[in-house]
Write an enzyme that holds these catalytic residues in place. Structure first.
Site, PDB file in Angstrom:
ATOM      1  N   ASP A  29      -2.959  -4.915  30.156  1.00  0.00           N
ATOM      2  CA  ASP A  29      -2.942  -6.076  29.544  1.00  0.00           C
ATOM      3  C   ASP A  29      -1.555  -6.754  29.864  1.00  0.00           C
ATOM      4  O   ASP A  29      -0.645  -6.208  29.984  1.00  0.00           O
ATOM      5  CB  ASP A  29      -3.252  -5.822  28.194  1.00  0.00           C
ATOM      6  CG  ASP A  29      -3.309  -7.295  27.357  1.00  0.00           C
ATOM      7  OD1 ASP A  29      -3.694  -8.070  28.155  1.00  0.00           O
ATOM      8  OD2 ASP A  29      -3.217  -7.382  26.192  1.00  0.00           O
ATOM      9  N   HIS A  46      -2.792 -11.691  37.777  1.00  0.00           N
ATOM     10  CA  HIS A  46      -3.526 -10.611  38.147  1.00  0.00           C
ATOM     11  C   HIS A  46      -3.440  -9.953  39.347  1.00  0.00           C
ATOM     12  O   HIS A  46      -3.660  -8.662  39.472  1.00  0.00           O
ATOM     13  CB  HIS A  46      -5.020 -11.132  38.155  1.00  0.00           C
ATOM     14  CG  HIS A  46      -5.322 -12.024  36.750  1.00  0.00           C
ATOM     15  ND1 HIS A  46      -5.290 -11.126  35.602  1.00  0.00           N
ATOM     16  CD2 HIS A  46      -5.998 -13.124  36.457  1.00  0.00           C
ATOM     17  CE1 HIS A  46      -5.770 -11.736  34.599  1.00  0.00           C
ATOM     18  NE2 HIS A  46      -6.357 -13.132  34.907  1.00  0.00           N
ATOM     19  N   ASN A  77     -14.853 -10.834  29.204  1.00  0.00           N
ATOM     20  CA  ASN A  77     -14.043 -11.662  30.120  1.00  0.00           C
ATOM     21  C   ASN A  77     -14.845 -12.818  30.865  1.00  0.00           C
ATOM     22  O   ASN A  77     -14.157 -13.643  31.381  1.00  0.00           O
ATOM     23  CB  ASN A  77     -13.275 -10.856  31.270  1.00  0.00           C
ATOM     24  CG  ASN A  77     -12.094  -9.994  30.561  1.00  0.00           C
ATOM     25  OD1 ASN A  77     -11.645  -8.845  30.873  1.00  0.00           O
ATOM     26  ND2 ASN A  77     -11.402 -10.389  29.580  1.00  0.00           N
ATOM     27  N   SER A 205     -10.158  -3.606  21.944  1.00  0.00           N
ATOM     28  CA  SER A 205     -10.957  -4.579  22.683  1.00  0.00           C
ATOM     29  C   SER A 205     -12.290  -4.083  23.373  1.00  0.00           C
ATOM     30  O   SER A 205     -12.318  -4.470  24.634  1.00  0.00           O
ATOM     31  CB  SER A 205      -9.840  -5.359  23.712  1.00  0.00           C
ATOM     32  OG  SER A 205      -8.914  -5.801  22.986  1.00  0.00           O
TER      33      SER A 205
HETATM   34  C1  FPP Z   1      -5.761  -8.585  30.886  1.00  0.00           C
HETATM   35  O1  FPP Z   1      -4.745  -9.505  31.088  1.00  0.00           O
HETATM   36  C2  FPP Z   1      -6.080  -8.302  32.179  1.00  0.00           C
HETATM   37  C3  FPP Z   1      -7.350  -8.635  32.930  1.00  0.00           C
HETATM   38  C4  FPP Z   1      -8.349  -9.094  32.161  1.00  0.00           C
HETATM   39  C5  FPP Z   1      -7.538  -7.856  34.341  1.00  0.00           C
HETATM   40  C6  FPP Z   1      -6.480  -6.773  34.532  1.00  0.00           C
HETATM   41  C7  FPP Z   1      -6.738  -6.565  35.847  1.00  0.00           C
HETATM   42  C8  FPP Z   1      -5.934  -5.778  36.637  1.00  0.00           C
HETATM   43  C9  FPP Z   1      -4.680  -5.628  36.080  1.00  0.00           C
HETATM   44  C10 FPP Z   1      -5.961  -5.586  38.113  1.00  0.00           C
HETATM   45  C11 FPP Z   1      -7.253  -4.854  38.134  1.00  0.00           C
HETATM   46  C12 FPP Z   1      -7.666  -4.279  39.369  1.00  0.00           C
HETATM   47  C13 FPP Z   1      -8.911  -3.940  39.775  1.00  0.00           C
HETATM   48  C14 FPP Z   1      -9.040  -3.204  40.760  1.00  0.00           C
HETATM   49  C15 FPP Z   1      -9.916  -4.202  39.099  1.00  0.00           C
HETATM   50  P1  FPP Z   1      -4.625 -10.893  30.412  1.00  0.00           P
HETATM   51  O2  FPP Z   1      -4.852 -11.812  31.592  1.00  0.00           O
HETATM   52  O3  FPP Z   1      -5.511 -10.988  29.201  1.00  0.00           O
HETATM   53  O4  FPP Z   1      -3.217 -11.385  29.936  1.00  0.00           O
HETATM   54  P2  FPP Z   1      -2.771 -12.130  28.736  1.00  0.00           P
HETATM   55  O5  FPP Z   1      -3.229 -11.397  27.514  1.00  0.00           O
HETATM   56  O6  FPP Z   1      -1.463 -12.013  29.045  1.00  0.00           O
HETATM   57  O7  FPP Z   1      -3.098 -13.500  28.915  1.00  0.00           O
END
Ligand code: FPP
Length: 258
Positions: A29, A46, A77, A205
């Protein structure tokens, strides 16, 4: 991949003081906030998250971890803006394009857990290829939870059992906790010993709801793209101070109740 001397079986639990968690699960996250702080689009957060994933998959076996499950895309998501969903859908390709050959060579078995519903044909093929090319590997297991939800995992397992009952191959009275666990998407791994969530948020979550029953939780104040082997090491060190009792009492305390 330099794995530590570490050949546990799926049934082996860890958590006695000083032992490493064998199965670690991570809610990756903080990508969005990482990007925002830099004035960048969330998509770049990302992409930086994929780089952090590469670092952690390399580091985990050297820290005594045998199973690693990472949360890459939740069933919730889909409600993000279409452009962000499209970027998230492109992440497995981005990861496997650069790292699958190394994972294959270094004995990592990849499983992509979660529903394939809604994924593009290309993405389904990419996931299937990653699983097929690493299917015989036995050094380390990487579960990528993608289009995964803990509630959906439980409902799918219940549906599969109900289908067995309807077909006359099972009886409701035969259902056990172990039997149900074997129907979950994580059936090939033991339950996580440790669930880590960086970014400062403190919630699950909809991640591994059943499997988390006796996991230790560690929340770290670092955004996922900045996550390093040292952060994982710190989480493991804290895990090693925890006293896991699984609902029982410690032997010394048991004497005190006599
Ligand atoms: C949550 O952070 C993260 C995600 C929804 C995506 C996580 C994915 C990766 C780290 C890469 C994954 C790689 C593969 C191979 C699947 P957020 O976007 O909710 O962050 P925020 O809470 O700061 O907005």
């Amino acid at each position: 991949m330099a794995a530590q001397e570490n050949t546990p079986t799926k049934g082996e639990a860890s958590g006695a003081a000083g032992t490493a968690p064998l199965h670690v699960a991570i809610v990756m996250d903080g990508n969005g906030r990482w990007a925002k702080r830099r004035g960048l689009p969330r998509t770049l957060g990302h992409r930086a998250g994929v780089e952090a994933l590469k670092r952690i998959v390399e580091a985990a076996p050297t820290l005594g971890i045998r199973w690693l499950t990472v949360f890459g895309f939740s069933t919730e998501n889909w409600s993000r803006p279409a452009a962000e969903v499209a970027e998230l859908m492109a992440l497995p390709k981005r990861y496997f394009e650069t790292d699958l050959a190394r994972l294959e060579r270094e004995g990592v078995r990849v499983r992509v857990i979660g529903s394939r519903e809604g994924l593009s044909r290309e993405l389904v093929k990419i996931c299937a290829e990653a699983e097929a090319r690493t299917a015989k590997n036995e050094v380390f297991d990487l579960n990528v939870a993608f289009n995964y939800g803990g509630k959906a995992d439980i409902v799918d397992a219940a549906r599969r059992f109900a289908e067995e009952v309807a077909a006359g191959r099972a009886s409701p009275a035969d259902l056990t906790e172990d039997g149900f666990e074997a129907l979950l998407a994580t059936a090939a791994s033991p339950p996580p010993d440790l669930i880590v969530r960086p970014s400062g948020e403190q919630r699950l979550s909809n991640f591994m709801l059943w499997q988390a029953a006796y996991a230790e939780f560690i929340f770290q104040d670092v955004l996922w793209p900045d996550y390093s082997a040292e952060h994982l090491q710190a989480a493991i060190a804290e895990f090693q101070t925890r006293n896991r009792r699984y609902g029982a009492v410690a032997p010394d305390d048991a004497l005190a109740t006599g």
